[in-house]
Design an enzyme around this catalytic site. Structure first.
Site, PDB file in Angstrom:
ATOM      1  N   TYR A  83       1.070  37.033 -38.963  1.00 47.25           N
ATOM      2  CA  TYR A  83       2.497  36.728 -38.989  1.00 47.25           C
ATOM      3  C   TYR A  83       2.793  35.904 -40.239  1.00 47.25           C
ATOM      4  O   TYR A  83       2.039  34.980 -40.562  1.00 47.25           O
ATOM      5  CB  TYR A  83       2.886  35.929 -37.743  1.00 47.25           C
ATOM      6  CG  TYR A  83       4.326  35.464 -37.708  1.00 47.25           C
ATOM      7  CD1 TYR A  83       5.365  36.386 -37.568  1.00 47.25           C
ATOM      8  CD2 TYR A  83       4.646  34.110 -37.805  1.00 47.25           C
ATOM      9  CE1 TYR A  83       6.688  35.956 -37.523  1.00 47.25           C
ATOM     10  CE2 TYR A  83       5.971  33.677 -37.756  1.00 47.25           C
ATOM     11  CZ  TYR A  83       6.985  34.604 -37.625  1.00 47.25           C
ATOM     12  OH  TYR A  83       8.293  34.175 -37.575  1.00 47.25           O
ATOM     13  N   LYS A 100       4.284  23.891 -41.552  1.00 45.33           N
ATOM     14  CA  LYS A 100       3.709  23.138 -40.412  1.00 45.33           C
ATOM     15  C   LYS A 100       3.171  21.763 -40.826  1.00 45.33           C
ATOM     16  O   LYS A 100       3.952  20.860 -41.044  1.00 45.33           O
ATOM     17  CB  LYS A 100       2.696  24.021 -39.671  1.00 45.33           C
ATOM     18  CG  LYS A 100       3.403  25.308 -39.188  1.00 45.33           C
ATOM     19  CD  LYS A 100       2.727  26.131 -38.126  1.00 45.33           C
ATOM     20  CE  LYS A 100       3.697  27.165 -37.583  1.00 45.33           C
ATOM     21  NZ  LYS A 100       3.412  28.540 -37.884  1.00 45.33           N
ATOM     22  N   ASP A 107      -1.818  32.874 -46.781  1.00 46.23           N
ATOM     23  CA  ASP A 107      -0.788  32.229 -45.979  1.00 46.23           C
ATOM     24  C   ASP A 107      -1.473  31.146 -45.148  1.00 46.23           C
ATOM     25  O   ASP A 107      -2.085  31.419 -44.121  1.00 46.23           O
ATOM     26  CB  ASP A 107      -0.072  33.247 -45.092  1.00 46.23           C
ATOM     27  CG  ASP A 107       1.056  32.598 -44.293  1.00 46.23           C
ATOM     28  OD1 ASP A 107       1.145  31.341 -44.289  1.00 46.23           O
ATOM     29  OD2 ASP A 107       1.861  33.332 -43.677  1.00 46.23           O
TER      30      ASP A 107
HETATM   31  C1  PLP Z   1       4.476  29.597 -38.492  1.00 43.07           C
HETATM   32  C2  PLP Z   1       4.036  30.539 -39.533  1.00 43.07           C
HETATM   33  C3  PLP Z   1       4.912  31.027 -40.519  1.00 43.07           C
HETATM   34  C4  PLP Z   1       6.392  30.764 -40.470  1.00 43.07           C
HETATM   35  O1  PLP Z   1       6.684  29.436 -40.604  1.00 43.07           O
HETATM   36  P1  PLP Z   1       8.133  28.904 -40.071  1.00 43.07           P
HETATM   37  O2  PLP Z   1       8.155  27.486 -40.516  1.00 43.07           O
HETATM   38  O3  PLP Z   1       8.109  29.090 -38.592  1.00 43.07           O
HETATM   39  O4  PLP Z   1       9.153  29.739 -40.727  1.00 43.07           O
HETATM   40  C5  PLP Z   1       4.392  31.783 -41.546  1.00 43.07           C
HETATM   41  N1  PLP Z   1       3.076  32.059 -41.606  1.00 43.07           N
HETATM   42  C6  PLP Z   1       2.213  31.627 -40.674  1.00 43.07           C
HETATM   43  C7  PLP Z   1       0.767  31.935 -40.824  1.00 43.07           C
HETATM   44  C8  PLP Z   1       2.663  30.875 -39.601  1.00 43.07           C
HETATM   45  O5  PLP Z   1       1.808  30.493 -38.653  1.00 43.07           O
END
Ligand code: PLP
Length: 421
Positions: free
Chosen positions: A138, A261, A233
């Site tokens: 994701y 995060k 990511d």
């Molecule tokens: C949470 C997440 C996102 C999106 O971050 P948001 O702050 O919720 O937009 C993107 N990549 C990864 C791997 C994530 O876990």
């Protein structure tokens, strides 16, 4: 008043992010009033031991004193200026000093925004349009990333949400996690058209799926040889696996890295960065547009900085890993005692019990889990006062505030919940 019923009148599904609604486990979500350390408290002041940790950011637990003080002090001096600040410089320096592959970094407001921007830069830098992502990873909810593998088995992407035009999805190719050959095949079929490969170095949005030995290193080498940018990511893994994130942990030199995060310490922050030559493509140094009214917000920078000061200190991750390992080991022992052979993937302070026998190394294996069993397990834990994410496909996070007592209690509760299935 039933807050959930009332909220549903004003907010779609009563929540501001879908998984919070308990859709996949049933029942009504717990409304939280306050939190401290490893605990959250609902509107009736019922206490829960929390392993959601706001879905990853709270590696220091809830309302960490230093983080709260930093935010309060920053707020007293004004909540937003729309002008550069020293706090932004300090956080940027902290990030660059800790993450080996990053020479420069740009702050944004969410992980979604970070990934969306990094991809734009990658496309501009390579002058190519296509990207490759992995099934089950994701990367936020921007249009071009809401894509699943098409019917022509893992070739062209198809939108995974209504509202995403096919035209957006067609530039996103979907490969299989832990399968380099699936990447090679896509690159072969789209020779000279692929700008970047984006990957969660440890997949944390299909449960927790670890990269197989060599997968990330081989991906790095393959991308280098093909002139394709590698984007890590690290919105979850950044600062969680090590001060330098998964890049340091697995010794992989990504061209671009996205964060979110933990970097915001519980406030809305995302960041993307990487090689100087690539990052200088971004406006105003370069031609790539990317801007933000609240980007680098002083409250958010203060929270991030206070968090990273602690997280990047020597010994932090070693302590957290030891604490986590106690929990994981206790859970493993429980499974053995109860004779269940479910896949249980853990790394450092993130873990996931899949309700599926054998191993889970791919999206296919992850999604063959028994989600009804997970739902029962989830409610079994909740009944004993423990909150884990209300979905099979999320990580359990340990924070540095989880005490030995918390962990012992959790191991007992885990045994009971599994036994009752
Ligand atoms: C949470 C997440 C996102 C999106 O971050 P948001 O702050 O919720 O937009 C993107 N990549 C990864 C791997 C994530 O876990």
């Amino acid at each position: 008043m039933n807050l959930f019923e009332e909220s549903k009148k004003y907010i779609p599904g009563g929540v501001n992010s879908p998984v919070r609604a308990f859709g996949s486990v049933g029942g009504d979500p717990v409304f939280i009033k306050r939190a401290h350390g490893s605990k959250v408290y609902d509107i009736n002041d019922k206490e829960y031991l929390d392993y959601i940790c706001s879905w990853g950011p709270l590696i220091l637990g809830h309302a960490d004193e230093d983080v709260v003080n930093a935010v309060v002090n920053a707020a007293k001096n004004g909540t937003s200026f729309g002008a550069p600040t020293e706090l932004e410089l300090k956080l940027a320096k902290k990030v660059v000093e800790n993450v080996p592959s990053m020479d420069m970094v740009r702050m944004v407001n969410s992980g979604t925004e970070a990934v969306m921007s990094a991809i734009r830069v990658a496309r501009a830098y390579t002058e190519k349009d296509k990207i490759i992502k992995f099934e089950g990873c994701y990367h936020g909810h921007s249009d071009g990333l809401l894509v699943k593998a098409g019917s022509a088995a893992l070739t062209f992407g198809q939108p995974s949400s209504p509202g995403v035009p096919d035209d957006y999805a067609k530039n996103t190719l979907v490969a299989e996690y832990n399968n380099l050959d699936s990447v090679k095949k896509l690159v072969e079929e789209n020779k000279g058209e692929v700008a970047a490969v984006i990957v969660e170095p440890v997949a944390g949005n299909m449960g927790v799926v670890l990269p197989k030995d060599g997968f990330l290193k081989d991906l790095e080498e393959f991308c280098k040889n093909e002139g394709i940018l590698l984007i890590f990511d690290e919105v979850i893994t950044g600062f969680r696996l090590a001060p330098g994130g998964a890049g340091e942990y697995f010794d992989v030199d990504a061209d671009l890295t996205t964060m979110g995060k933990i970097i915001g310490g519980g406030l809305p922050v995302g960041a993307y960065g990487g090689k100087k030559e690539i990052m200088e493509m971004v406006s105003p140094t370069g031609p790539v547009t990317q801007a933000g009214t609240l980007s680098g917000n002083p409250l958010a920078m203060a929270a991030g900085l206070a968090t990273l000061d602690k997280v990047c200190a020597p010994g932090f991750h070693k302590n957290l890993a030891e604490k986590s390992e106690k929990l994981w080991q206790g859970m493993r022992d429980n499974c053995r005692r109860l004779n269940v052979n479910y896949a249980f993937n853990t790394i450092e302070s993130m873990g996931c019990l899949f309700f599926k026998e054998g191993e889970v190394t791919s999206f296919k294996e992850a999604t063959s889990s028994d989600t009804d069993k997970f739902a029962k397990f989830f409610h079994g834990m909740l009944k004993q006062g423990i909150t884990i994410a209300p979905s099979q496909f999320e990580a359990t996070f340990v924070s540095d505030k989880h005490s030995d007592e918390d962990i012992e209690y959790t191991i007992k509760a885990h045994y009971n919940a599994l036994k009752d299935l």
